[in-house]
Enzyme design. Structure first.
Site, mmCIF file in Angstrom:
data_model
loop_
_atom_site.group_PDB
_atom_site.id
_atom_site.type_symbol
_atom_site.label_atom_id
_atom_site.label_comp_id
_atom_site.label_asym_id
_atom_site.label_seq_id
_atom_site.Cartn_x
_atom_site.Cartn_y
_atom_site.Cartn_z
ATOM 1 C CB ILE A 26 -0.974 0.040 1.198
ATOM 2 C CG1 ILE A 26 -0.222 0.166 2.527
ATOM 3 C CG2 ILE A 26 -1.877 -1.173 1.200
ATOM 4 C CD1 ILE A 26 -1.120 0.466 3.720
ATOM 5 C CB SER A 27 1.245 4.130 0.867
ATOM 6 O OG SER A 27 1.611 5.481 0.885
#
Length: 613
Positions: free
Chosen positions: A274-275
């Site tokens: 994620i990110s």
């Protein structure tokens, strides 16, 4: 305005850097372009009987504790104490563990998973500093159904920075999980004491097996890998992920020698992050070789050639300048309450005045100035939903911290050579620099997030007294919009981070919250998906309404009332690609997920999430 700092700089004429790195083995005839990497500083540790792989024995209740696990000797914590505290910090930095938030009840796991950890340092070709790799091998690993989940830390976090993403999904299923800090992480180096973090996280002097030692310099303060390695690690994110997967295969061979070899031919590999970790697995997806079986990317920081795509540095420096003022526009009310909300309005009012004095906004009143700043952001693609949730990043001064760090990384500047004069250091109450204590230094590896401020290290603006308002922020912005040598140097580094389409035939699911105010989907996921689908790649896209960037901050009551967590959708996407690879179901369709915020004082339930079926 031709000279406006908010005009998007012209794309560099330099060609996009294509990362061509083959796996150590493939499922069909394919030339090997690089030998299997060598790993240094290997360690193997066992984690059983109250010290498991997933939570170091803390369990969900221990992770919820408000105080971090203590060190018996704060100046000399053991590697076991550091690991436990690092897991506590990283779980709390990524997941919403608050009662009523649903973690462990509706979705996710903090199961007690015994096993072994294999860790090492790995270096991609051309880099001067290593990245950390870690393979968690559960005792329940099934050699007959070989699976590896490979991941990269979110943000600039340390090696456990994706524990709540990949570990929480893969370990309870009996998969090995491979991690990389992707050349960032928490191996801070104290320039004054000439000390840093060893491979086991403990503190030692230069030359004593450190994971990162900054270039010798007369500078004071703190150096850290993301900003000061001079390697521009983001350009190699995909290769970091691939080396982590290769390390996992090597570790499985050591863990189960009777079942060796473990190769990309006989072991399923799914990448998730994620990110920044989401951006890293998308960069891995474009590498040569049939080594990955599927990819799930949540809220990815990804930059492509395509309509609407904007580099993180572009919109971060823009937000650092304009968003504090724009958030005062009545059209955005009511905002979710940011940290230190009572101090926000006067500080943002002063920021509007500084913008007006610098000629960057128009209007004779705060209301007019805020309206101007808001309109400017809207004109370059910011949505009101992203701006509202972006109040959190303004409240934590995150835009400035990210911009200062990434400027140093993209330009490959050494510690003490920041083009806008920023330094990182332990700080006094007034924000001035000071020498770090032994106890502070000892806790950096476990407590830091990879980008100061935090863990006793601050961002110090070295602008001389009497300088015009916003001098340093305008300098950061000028590294994107300007034409001087430092701007060209930084933009060359940004060009090296552009992503390409994933490998043909590789299933990819991208998941993004439509209220994301840190990495807006309109600047990242949407153009990436359009580019990949336009190239005929099998990319599915889940757009989640009422989801912003930071699940961890759903512990704040106002954020919990407004937003749903994103992690359930990342786990669900992993479930769907696993079912597809097992031959049990087709890949899910792209969709917009219509969620329902739970409202004030209510517990999250399945009806709020509306998970795709």
């Amino acid at each position: 305005m031709a000279n406006s700092p908010f005009r998007v700089a012209a794309a560099s004429a330099a060609p996009v850097l294509l990362l061509l790195l083959a796996a150590c083995s493939t499922r069909g005839p394919h030339p090997t372009r690089e030998t299997t990497p060598m790993f240094s500083a290997p360690r193997v540790t066992e984690h059983r009987n109250g010290d498991d792989l997933l939570t170091a024995g803390l369990g969900r209740d221990g992770l919820r504790a408000m105080l971090a696990p203590a060190f018996a000797d704060p100046e000399r914590p053991t590697s076991t104490e550091l690991r436990r505290r690092a897991l506590w910090q990283n779980w709390r930095g990524i997941a919403d563990l608050a009662p009523g938030g649903g973690y462990g009840d509706l979705y996710g796991s903090t199961a007690d998973v015994p096993g072994r950890e294999f860790s090492a340092l790995a270096t991609v070709p051309g880099a001067t500093h290593p990245h950390r790799v870690l393979a968690q091998v559960p005792d329940g690993f099934d050699v007959g159904k070989r699976c590896v989940v490979v991941t990269a830390s979110s943000g600039s976090r340390g090696i456990y920075g994706a524990i709540a993403v990949a570990g929480a999904w893969g370990l309870p299923k009996g998969c090995a999980v491979a991690y990389t800090d992707k050349g960032a992480g928490t191996d801070y180096f104290d320039l004054d004491a000439d000390q840093g973090a060893r491979a086991d996280g403990t503190t030692g002097p230069r030359g004593d097996g450190l994971a990162f030692a900054a270039q010798a310099t007369a500078a004071s303060g703190v150096a850290f890998k993301h900003a000061h390695s001079q390697d521009n690690p983001e350009a190699d994110w995909g290769r970091h992920v691939q080396q982590a997967a290769q390390f996992a295969l090597q570790s499985l061979g050591e863990a189960f020698p009777q079942a060796a070899p473990f190769t990309f031919d006989n072991t399923r590999v799914i990448a998730v992050g994620i990110s920044n970790g989401g951006g890293a697995v998308l960069r891995a997806a474009e590498l040569d070789g049939d080594w990955l079986d599927a990819v799930v990317a949540g809220e990815p920081n990804v930059y492509v050639v395509g309509e609407g795509s904007r580099a993180l540095y572009d919109y971060t420096t823009e937000a650092a300048l304009l968003m504090p003022c724009a958030l005062l526009d009545a059209a955005l009310a009511p905002l979710p309450q940011p940290p230190l909300a009572a101090q926000a309005t006067p500080a943002w009012t002063q920021h509007c005045a500084a913008l007006k004095a610098a000629g960057l906004v128009e209007g004779d009143s705060v209301a007019a100035q805020a309206s101007f700043a808001h309109a400017r952001l809207r004109s370059v693609g910011w949505t009101d939903a992203a701006l509202r949730s972006g109040a959190l990043s303004v409240g934590f001064d995150l835009w400035r911290a990210v911009a200062a760090t990434y400027a140093s990384a993209y330009g490959r500047y050494a510690a003490g050579a920041h083009p806008c004069g920023y330094v990182f250091s332990a700080t006094n109450p007034d924000g001035s620099a000071r020498v770090a204590s032994a106890a502070e230094r000892a806790a950096w590896w476990s407590d830091a997030s990879g980008i100061p401020p935090g863990a006793g290290v601050g961002l110090v603006d070295a602008t001389p007294a009497g300088s015009p308002p916003l001098t340093s922020l305008r300098c950061l912005r000028g590294l994107w919009s300007g034409s001087h040598a430092d701007a060209q140097r930084v933009r060359r580094g940004i060009d090296e981070t552009r992503a390409a389409s994933p490998r043909a035939g590789l299933p990819v699911i991208v998941v993004h919250g439509l209220d994301d105010g840190l990495i807006p989907a309109a600047f990242s996921s949407a153009p990436y998906v359009a580019m990949a689908q336009g190239a005929g790649r099998d990319v599915r896209y889940w757009q989640v309404r009422n989801a912003q960037h930071f699940d961890a901050f759903l512990g704040l009551p106002d954020y919990a009332a407004r937003y749903v967590p994103l992690l359930p959708y990342v786990y669900a996407a992993l479930d769907r690609v696993k079912a597809h690879l097992d031959g049990a179901a087709a890949l899910p369709a792209s969709t917009v997920v219509d969620t329902t915020p739970r409202g004030a004082g209510k517990a999250l339930d399945a009806t709020h999430l509306a998970l795709p079926r």
